[in-house]
Design a protein around this motif. Structure first.
Motif, PDB file in Angstrom:
ATOM      1  N   GLY A 173       0.807  -1.214   0.000  1.00  0.00           N
ATOM      2  CA  GLY A 173       0.000   0.000   0.000  1.00  0.00           C
ATOM      3  C   GLY A 173       0.830   1.249   0.000  1.00  0.00           C
ATOM      4  N   GLY A 201      -5.050  -1.639   1.853  1.00  0.00           N
ATOM      5  CA  GLY A 201      -5.363  -0.237   1.578  1.00  0.00           C
ATOM      6  C   GLY A 201      -4.151   0.472   0.999  1.00  0.00           C
ATOM      7  N   CYS A 230      -1.924   3.968   1.093  1.00  0.00           N
ATOM      8  CA  CYS A 230      -1.631   5.169   1.873  1.00  0.00           C
ATOM      9  C   CYS A 230      -1.355   6.349   0.936  1.00  0.00           C
ATOM     10  N   TRP A 231      -1.863   7.513   1.313  1.00  0.00           N
ATOM     11  CA  TRP A 231      -1.630   8.731   0.543  1.00  0.00           C
ATOM     12  C   TRP A 231      -1.327   9.878   1.498  1.00  0.00           C
ATOM     13  N   LYS A 285      -3.191  13.256   5.538  1.00  0.00           N
ATOM     14  CA  LYS A 285      -2.763  11.897   5.260  1.00  0.00           C
ATOM     15  C   LYS A 285      -3.978  10.991   5.373  1.00  0.00           C
ATOM     16  N   ASN A 294      -5.694   6.690   4.259  1.00  0.00           N
ATOM     17  CA  ASN A 294      -5.542   5.323   3.783  1.00  0.00           C
ATOM     18  C   ASN A 294      -6.866   4.886   3.173  1.00  0.00           C
ATOM     19  N   LYS A 333      -9.205   2.144   1.859  1.00  0.00           N
ATOM     20  CA  LYS A 333      -9.338   0.717   2.114  1.00  0.00           C
ATOM     21  C   LYS A 333      -9.769  -0.045   0.856  1.00  0.00           C
TER      22      LYS A 333
END
Length: 481
Positions: free
Chosen positions: A333, A379, A381-382, A388, A390, A392
């Motif tokens: 992720g 998920g 992550c960004w 921030k 995540n 799913k």
């Protein structure tokens, strides 16, 4: 005393007071030397001979920068004498210019044909060509070291550091204006690299037409000096994506409370702010297979084209090209790894080829001994400058399929979304909802089935099947399935 209108007026000064002051002022006017203005000296007004002497003290990068000032500087900065000196000193530092010889160039002499019979800028082109060729050779030498575990180059980080390689995206709007986004966040994995760009000054999506992904390297790299953003750089086009009607022409990967993710092939992920037609971030997933070649050896307009594969024919094996495949699979992720596995001896019987695909069963739903647990909740992550998150039920899949000789056969890195299946599992070992995740491109398809175990809060991969296009197999092996 003044007498009458229009007559000359005379004034009498008091003796010893005004007369001395007036006389001193008059005297000073005659005795003070005139002030001489200094001429306005400008480097552009200097004679060409002096400018050439100054330019001869500059290095190659500075010369290229000076040549962009104006037309006159451009002509002077292309002087063959200056570049011939640079060419000699950098490529043959232990030889004098009169003694330098090469199979590829003529004998160099400052006073003869090498200087006067060449067109302006000849030695500049020769210098840049030789430097870039030596640079590419040095970097490509690092690519030859392969990881026996994945079959991919194992010194990618070192090669990127040596080359000063970075990645940028260029957004082009309807008016032809280009918006350059640099300084990405990099995340290295076993077989791929994830590049994330974020900021606050993204142009509006409504006016954007295309997005181009480039690999960028210094035109004249120097290992002792870090690359400069303002210095001359070389661009290598990796991929181009259409952003017009993004929400309609792309695949929705997932969403959370703030962003929605859209996928564009190959391997691009665009995060959009929810409720707004604005970009939050852009994420590119780059597989290591020929990544350095694609990032360095292409041009600003044409992508790198790998040399065609030369198939080795085998008249003895009746199922040549259908067996002894090896697979390395990563699910992650961006910041966290969910699965990392290798599988050997994958095969397909000739009778099992159907609908133009060779089927390779990696995980059989009926063999629970090979079912794979997934670590953590899937998920992606960004992050941006402020937020921030995540998203799913999605992940990035890195697939590396090797042929029987260990050569990369089919490779990709791409975001994949999961969907809840309506069918029941039919498995006695697991009780839970079934999720499917599918990926497809021109070379094949991947079908994965997960079972969600509520008690342990984990996913189990119960089925993993690869469908490789027979066109790909026939082209690679020279067969006719």
């Amino acid at each position: 005393m003044a007498t009458g209108r229009g007559r000359l007026r005379t004034f009498a000064a008091r003796p010893g007071v005004c007369s001395e002051t007036v006389n001193a002022g008059i005297k000073s006017l005659h005795l003070t030397p005139p002030i001489k203005l200094k001429p306005n000296v400008c480097i552009e007004s200097m004679p060409s001979e002096i400018l050439l002497k100054i330019f001869s003290c500059l290095d190659a990068v500075s010369l290229l920068a000076v040549g962009c000032v104006n037309k006159r500087f451009h002509e002077l900065a292309n002087d063959n004498g200056i570049w011939l000196k640079l060419y000699s000193n950098s490529l043959h530092p232990k030889r004098t210019i009169w003694k330098m010889k090469s199979k590829q160039t003529e004998t160099v002499s400052l006073g003869c044909a090498a200087l006067h019979d060449k067109e302006v800028g000849y030695w500049k082109k020769e210098y840049i060509f030789k430097k870039t060729s030596a640079f590419k050779t040095r970097v490509m030498r690092l690519v030859k070291f392969l990881d026996p575990y994945t079959g991919l180059p194992c010194k990618n980080k070192e090669a990127m550091k040596v080359s000063g390689l970075s990645w940028i995206i260029v957004l082009k709007d309807k008016n032809g204006k280009e918006h350059v986004v640099e300084k990405p966040n990099l995340s290295f994995k076993d077989t791929s690299l994830t590049v994330l760009w974020h900021g606050t000054d993204w142009p509006c999506l409504d006016i954007l037409l295309t997005l181009k992904l480039f690999g960028v390297t210094p035109l004249l790299p120097d290992q002792g000096i870090p690359p400069s953003k303002n210095g001359p750089r070389r661009f290598s086009l990796i991929a181009e994506y259409l952003l017009a009607n993004l929400t309609e022409n792309s695949v929705v990967v997932g969403a959370d409370e703030l962003v929605q993710l859209f996928s564009l092939s190959p391997g691009l992920l665009v995060g959009m702010w929810k409720g707004k037609n604005e970009i939050a971030f852009v994420m590119a997933n780059l597989h290591y297979n020929q990544l350095l070649e694609r990032s360095i050896l292409g041009s600003a307009t044409v992508q790198y084209s790998p040399p065609p594969n030369k198939p080795l024919l085998d008249d003895i094996d009746s199922e040549y090209g259908l067996h002894d495949y090896r697979l390395h699979l990563d699910l992650h992720g961006r910041n966290c790894m969910y699965l990392c596995g290798s599988f050997k001896c994958l095969f397909c019987r000739k009778r099992d080829i159907e609908n133009g695909y060779v089927r390779l069963i990696v995980v059989n739903v009926k063999d629970n001994r090979k079912h794979l647990p997934v670590i953590g909740t899937l998920g992606i992550c960004w992050e941006t400058d402020v937020f921030k998150g995540n998203v799913k039920d999605c992940f990035v899949m890195d697939l590396t399929l090797l042929d029987e000789t260990g050569m990369p056969f089919w490779c990709f890195s791409a975001p994949v979304h999961m969907e809840l299946s309506t069918k029941s599992s039919g498995l006695y070992d697991y009780m839970g909802h079934i999720y499917t995740a599918d990926y497809a491109d021109s070379e094949g398809k991947v079908c994965v089935e997960f079972v969600w175990l509520e008690e342990t809060k984990e996913y189990i991969i119960v089925s993993l099947v690869l469908y490789v296009s027979t066109k790909k197999v026939n082209s690679w092996y020279g067969t006719n399935y």
